[in-house]
Design an enzyme around this catalytic site. Sequence first.
Site, PDB file in Angstrom:
ATOM      1  CE  LYS B  19      40.824  43.861  39.839  1.00  0.00           C
ATOM      2  NZ  LYS B  19      40.806  44.981  40.802  1.00  0.00           N
ATOM      3  CB  SER B  94      44.482  45.860  41.317  1.00  0.00           C
ATOM      4  OG  SER B  94      43.137  45.914  41.737  1.00  0.00           O
ATOM      5  CB  SER B 119      41.657  48.756  42.007  1.00  0.00           C
ATOM      6  OG  SER B 119      42.772  48.554  42.826  1.00  0.00           O
TER       7      SER B 119
END
Lengths: 462, 415
Positions: B19, B94, B119
């Site tokens: 990420k 996310s 997330s």
Amino acid sequence: MHLNAKIGLEIHVQLNTKSKLFCTCSTNLAKPNSHVCEVCLGMPGSKPVLNKKAVDFSVMLALALNCKVPKISRFDRKTYFYPDLPKNYQITQYNFPIAQKGYLQILNKKIQIRRIQIEEDPGAITYPYHIDVSKYSLIDYNRSGFPLCEVVTEPDFSSSKEVKKFLKMFISMIKHLGIYSSNNSFRVDTNVSIGRNPRVEIKNIGSIKDVVSAIEYEIYRQKFVLESGKKITQQTRRFAGSTTEAMREKETEEEYGHIIDPDLPPIVLTALHINQIKKKLPELPYQRAKRMFNQYKINKHQALAIVSEKELADFYEKVVKHIEPKFAAGWISTQLLKVLNYNNIYFSEINLTSQQFISFLKLIQAKEISDRAADLLLRELVLKPQNPKKLAEKLNLLNLTEDELSKLINIVLKKNKDSVDQYKKGKTKVLAFLIGQVIRESKGRADAKIVKELIMKKSFLY
Amino acid sequence: MTYLITKVKTKKGIPIVVKDNICTKGIQTTAGSKILEGFVPTYDATVIKQVKKAGCVIVGKSTMDEFGFGTFSTNCAYGVPKNPHDLTRSCGGSSGGVAGYISASKTRILGLGQSTGGSISCPASFCGIVGLTPTYGLVSRYGLIDYASSLDRIGPMAKTVKEVAWLLSKIAKYDSKDSTSIKTKPQDYTKFCGKSINGLKIGVPVEYLNKATKPVRDKILEAIKKLEKKGAKVSKISLKYTDAAIPAYYIIALSEASTNLAKFCGMRQGLQEEFKGNFNEYFSRIRSQGFGREAKRRILLGTFARMAGFKEEYYIKALKVKTLVVKDFQEAFKKVDVIMAPTMPTIAPKFSEIEKLKPIDCYKADALTAPVSLAELPHLSVPAGFVNKMPVGLHLISNYFEEGKIIQVGDAFER
């Protein structure tokens, strides 16, 4: 219109830990932006790790100032945008400071300490020229993350004199504690109010002398404003060399939106740990004064005057290894401090060595110099420390040798034949006149006792 | 494809997608925001050092909602990732880029996701992969670009529970550079795979079941039956502070986020332009340009919640609610070993549906992940079948540092 001044202080002391508050960067002096890392530069992703030494130092200070140290304290984020603040928030303590509610005694008055908090220093902004004409400014982040202790007093002071005494003793204390050295910075914010009028804050003053000037000017200014029928408004001002000037009006308390710093767990101090620190506290100024009073049989005022600067106290204790303590204390607490005061400097600012001072006192003890001449010599010595005997010779301050004195007395006695006769007839009062004449002719370079003995012996020769 | 912001040429090793809010030395790290465009960290996050040591090679940095601000990966400054199961639908957020990339990949690949309010679980559920969010403090956050420091967690994502367990073993280590890191004994979590769940007590909170749509609920009821067949003792439980979690979560998260994001001002990293006016004007200009709409909304909300006069009503109250939510779970864990629930109340929504949502509706979509996030508990999302050809996630929650239990149940369920 007689109105009392009320003065409070916020003192920011840089602690002399080896590394910064939240990273392992060195606190030594270095070329700009060389002692920095991702943490003190606030790089994305970096996290603070607390320097435990800074906590211990703060606890030492708290204990020395008779504060209560709670078991748990926390760090908060104080958010404001400023170029020298890498994260645009400062890690400080707000709701749960490291210590609260203490005091420091000065001049028979207890100055209450409201709180002590640990916080990080921002970077330092420098300007190539004067701030008003510089086209750019530079930021040195070496200072960013330096550990600071902020000590907040209650507004318990009523004069700049009290503030001066307090700050001197405070600095002596943190130097005795070994948590601060003269290389570290020391900045003060002070708030001054008169009667029941709003208080005015003067920010970021860098020395005791400037704090004193700022307060004196501010009291004068506020009285003047009131006497001219105007009102004092709540303001923040800055110290500008000798006066203070307005920075901004303060309608309400500034809004920083403090929240707990979630990157840092609470500081937990066990009673055991606090006790260990307490046991290891070094001798503090008041304890030192008490010991000196007992050990050297000097009086209280002298002892207190000597410990008001750590360097002076260390100096004194070196001197008394070679000089009778009471005699040394007398010269330090009166003459030496008088000269320093007159020049508005502190002992720590001069380079007089204990060796030089010992030689100086020995000149007096050996009656090689009169008290009066010694006084003059000391004034020079303080400003330009050097070998006292050589300086005295250069300045013509040494007493006359026995031969020289003998010759001088001969001349005086010859000149004042009448007085000598009267003395021989038993008019002893005249002796004082003759001694006075000799000392005057010697320009103070003769010891009255020796002169007296010599005249008594010699008068019968005439 | 729009799963990666930065692609990296790889050497031999176990491929891993990271990420983009986890700092990688020498590789641009944007946290999904324009304000960090061009920011190349000078150091590796602790987890990056750990996975490299374990033989992983970074194949790319994935798209994400800006700073993690989103449930659907639609608040992305570098392209919105599309769900490999249906390109008109969201990957979830996310960590949507990580989940989408793994789900779309035909070969073995691991991922490092990050969760603040769900997330990791949400995109794992929507994309049909496995995602584990460890106990707060188990995995170092050093090098993670903060959203809300007290809630942020880095966790492993992959196609199987065993892979996730393997990756967790490599990153669950104490780190002196993160003050919130907790000293635990490193362990091999793969040893929990293949273990029987016979006799294990599993609780299903009624509040969670009720929030799910019927098709999703039915899938979870199927899952219960499957686990019961394997010997688990499933019972219904109640978590009464479930509804209080969302507001408390958002207030705490946004208050912290508004301070964490203060540092981005065009001075030291990322977006910069010619300096004009005073620094306040310059900072405002950069922040206006660099932050997306949702980031601005969250900074404003968070700043408001911590201001004098509002702080007691919002920030402080939210901290109190957090302790109640924690208690709620602790009561439950007196009775059961593991809590199971739907990960998300729905399957991945269509982009056309998301467009119609108000911000508050988006926040409400975190209803099932906010409580576990607030309580700092470990949780694991595993695929539990399909509804309308879209994956459904089963959520497994255990008590602090009992990651082994959810891995055990998740692995048993998978087989």
